[in-house]
Design an enzyme around this catalytic site. Structure first.
Site, PDB file in Angstrom:
ATOM      1  N   ASP A 112       0.850  -1.184   0.000  1.00 23.95           N
ATOM      2  CA  ASP A 112       0.000   0.000   0.000  1.00 23.95           C
ATOM      3  C   ASP A 112       0.895   1.247   0.000  1.00 23.95           C
ATOM      4  O   ASP A 112       1.803   1.343  -0.814  1.00 23.95           O
ATOM      5  CB  ASP A 112      -0.954  -0.049   1.196  1.00 23.95           C
ATOM      6  CG  ASP A 112      -2.089   0.968   1.093  1.00 23.95           C
ATOM      7  OD1 ASP A 112      -3.055   0.700   0.380  1.00 23.95           O
ATOM      8  OD2 ASP A 112      -1.987   2.039   1.721  1.00 23.95           O
ATOM      9  N   TYR A 130      -3.192  11.099   0.876  1.00 20.49           N
ATOM     10  CA  TYR A 130      -3.814  11.008  -0.452  1.00 20.49           C
ATOM     11  C   TYR A 130      -3.793  12.375  -1.134  1.00 20.49           C
ATOM     12  O   TYR A 130      -3.497  12.484  -2.328  1.00 20.49           O
ATOM     13  CB  TYR A 130      -5.247  10.488  -0.324  1.00 20.49           C
ATOM     14  CG  TYR A 130      -5.321   9.023   0.009  1.00 20.49           C
ATOM     15  CD1 TYR A 130      -5.459   8.067  -1.002  1.00 20.49           C
ATOM     16  CD2 TYR A 130      -5.248   8.575   1.318  1.00 20.49           C
ATOM     17  CE1 TYR A 130      -5.513   6.713  -0.705  1.00 20.49           C
ATOM     18  CE2 TYR A 130      -5.298   7.228   1.625  1.00 20.49           C
ATOM     19  CZ  TYR A 130      -5.429   6.295   0.611  1.00 20.49           C
ATOM     20  OH  TYR A 130      -5.482   4.960   0.909  1.00 20.49           O
ATOM     21  N   HIS A 143      -4.446  -7.831   0.141  1.00 17.01           N
ATOM     22  CA  HIS A 143      -3.774  -6.541   0.185  1.00 17.01           C
ATOM     23  C   HIS A 143      -2.973  -6.361   1.472  1.00 17.01           C
ATOM     24  O   HIS A 143      -1.900  -5.762   1.458  1.00 17.01           O
ATOM     25  CB  HIS A 143      -4.845  -5.448   0.075  1.00 17.01           C
ATOM     26  CG  HIS A 143      -4.317  -4.063   0.065  1.00 17.01           C
ATOM     27  ND1 HIS A 143      -3.697  -3.507  -1.035  1.00 17.01           N
ATOM     28  CD2 HIS A 143      -4.314  -3.094   1.027  1.00 17.01           C
ATOM     29  CE1 HIS A 143      -3.348  -2.262  -0.750  1.00 17.01           C
ATOM     30  NE2 HIS A 143      -3.703  -1.983   0.489  1.00 17.01           N
TER      31      HIS A 143
END
Length: 436
Positions: A223, A362, A414
């Site tokens: 990630d 982000y 993930h």
């Protein structure tokens, strides 16, 4: 011992010498009375590495329970699947356990059983766990978590990676581990200004490793940890031996014609293989139905931040939705993790109020206009079947011209280190074997 041809230290002796400063620093932090640590203690004080322990107040835990009890619930979804988001019955069951039976003190004890530290770099206090292997020639490795994960997602691999002989490996597989919390996550400080994108964090990690005393080291991540490791690979600081990632950035690996078709909503190009068409279709599904969370945090982290800071149930729903989307057991994170494991992670975010601050990475990444460079360091890749994007090897080579290891495994998603710690550890050992 020296190589008789080059007169340089052999790998064994050289690495032992390189990590010696870290040994001294660790001993100094824990108050050893040995004379050998005196010089290390002085260096430690100048670099301001401080021991850290978690100690959340009883008032904070009581406030959490009051808020959980006072939740105003919405009505149930109008479909019989997850297409509208987290299902009411699933979240209510988790929150009921959170309010009545969950014990944060056990999570606290788990963290406090490990050597934790704080150090200020570039004006921000960085929290990290530092666990040295009992094997002196172990490779130093910095491992970085992602979102909505935390250092909790990496704790299960500490034993297998630092002490491989107790977990089916050999002493030659050992690592000294440094597990930092990303700025704005967990117990790391929240940046007060902008600019804390993956490139800046990558530079910070290099400072951290060298401050601890590791002149040579490797980096691993999934990630955001993978994106940060990629940034380290592009920067290629002196001493970075290589990187291993279990998540690959789509934009740097996908062929231009495939990316254009995705962007325009066109069908998959006819010349793609069946494997490539599967990857294309999965990418389209993710971009059309699973990317909303990133679009919100990439453009309006402050707006979503009010809900994440004020409502523990809102925070839990936001995180649970992505756990359900990305685990190998799609839609059922409880089959991948215990309820306590899920809540350890969510409660960490709640108690540190890092739902909003963690969202900003982000936004920072979206605002980062720096052109990506070529990753020249050795790169190893493991593809877990539950990952969102699983490019074939020849696509991965577009981003990693020095790809030294590529492997597909048969289980795990993930959150690979969290879901499949033993398999993940085997992959990390294999990934760096040729760099020792």
């Amino acid at each position: 011992m020296f190589n008789q041809q080059t007169k340089r230290p052999t790998a064994l002796t050289r690495r032992a010498l390189l990590v010696n400063g870290a040994v001294v620093a660790t001993l100094a932090v824990f108050g050893s009375q040995m004379a050998v640590v005196e010089a290390g203690a002085q260096a430690l004080a100048s670099n301001d590495i401080r021991p850290f322990r978690v100690n959340v107040s009883a008032e904070s835990l009581a406030d959490l329970r009051r808020r959980l009890a006072a939740t105003r619930w919405p009505e149930a979804e109008t479909v019989d699947d997850r297409s509208q988001g987290v299902q009411l019955s699933r979240l209510q069951a988790l929150v009921r356990y959170w309010e009545t039976d969950y014990d944060w003190r056990k999570a606290e004890q788990k963290l406090n059983s490990l050597p934790q530290f704080l150090t200020k770099i570039d004006g921000v206090d960085i929290h990290f766990i530092h666990v040295r292997s009992p094997h002196a020639d172990a490779m130093p490795l910095i491992m970085t978590h992602g979102w909505p994960g935390s250092i909790f997602e990496l704790l299960k691999v500490i034993g297998p990676l630092t002490d491989p002989t107790a977990h089916g490996g050999s002493a030659q597989d050992a690592f000294h581990l440094v597990l930092p919390s990303i700025p704005g996550f967990g117990f790391s400080e929240k940046p007060q200004g902008t600019g804390w994108n993956p490139d800046r964090i990558a530079r910070t990690w290099d400072v951290l490793m060298k401050r601890i005393g590791y002149k040579e080291y490797a980096s691993q991540g999934g990630d955001w940890g993978a994106i940060i490791s990629d940034s380290m690979g592009r920067q290629a600081p002196e001493g970075l031996l290589g990187i291993h990632v279990n998540r690959i950035e789509r934009s740097t690996t996908i062929p231009p014609e495939v990316g254009k078709a995705l962007k325009n909503g066109d069908p998959a190009p006819e010349n793609l293989s069946e494997e490539e068409k599967t990857v294309f279709n999965e990418a389209r599904e993710f971009l059309s139905k699973g990317f909303g969370y990133a679009a919100i945090m990439g453009t309006r982290p402050q707006t979503i931040g009010y809900s994440l800071a004020d409502s523990p149930v809102g925070l839990a729903a936001w995180f649970y939705d992505k756990l359900a989307d990305w685990v190998f057991t799609r839609g059922e994170p409880e089959r991948a993790f215990t309820r306590d494991e899920i809540l350890d992670n969510i409660t960490l975010y709640w108690l540190t109020n890092t739902g909003p601050s963690s969202s900003r990475i982000y936004w920072e990444n979206s605002a980062n206009t720096a052109m990506p460079g070529i990753i020249t360091v050795p790169v190893a890749v493991t593809i877990f079947p539950g990952e969102v994007y699983r490019p074939p090897e020849h696509w991965a080579e577009r981003a990693y011209p020095n790809l030294i290891y590529y492997n597909k495994v048969d289980k795990g998603g993930h959150f690979a280190a969290w879901e499949e710690p033993e398999l993940f550890s085997v992959e990390v050992r294999a990934a760096f074997k040729s760099l020792r």
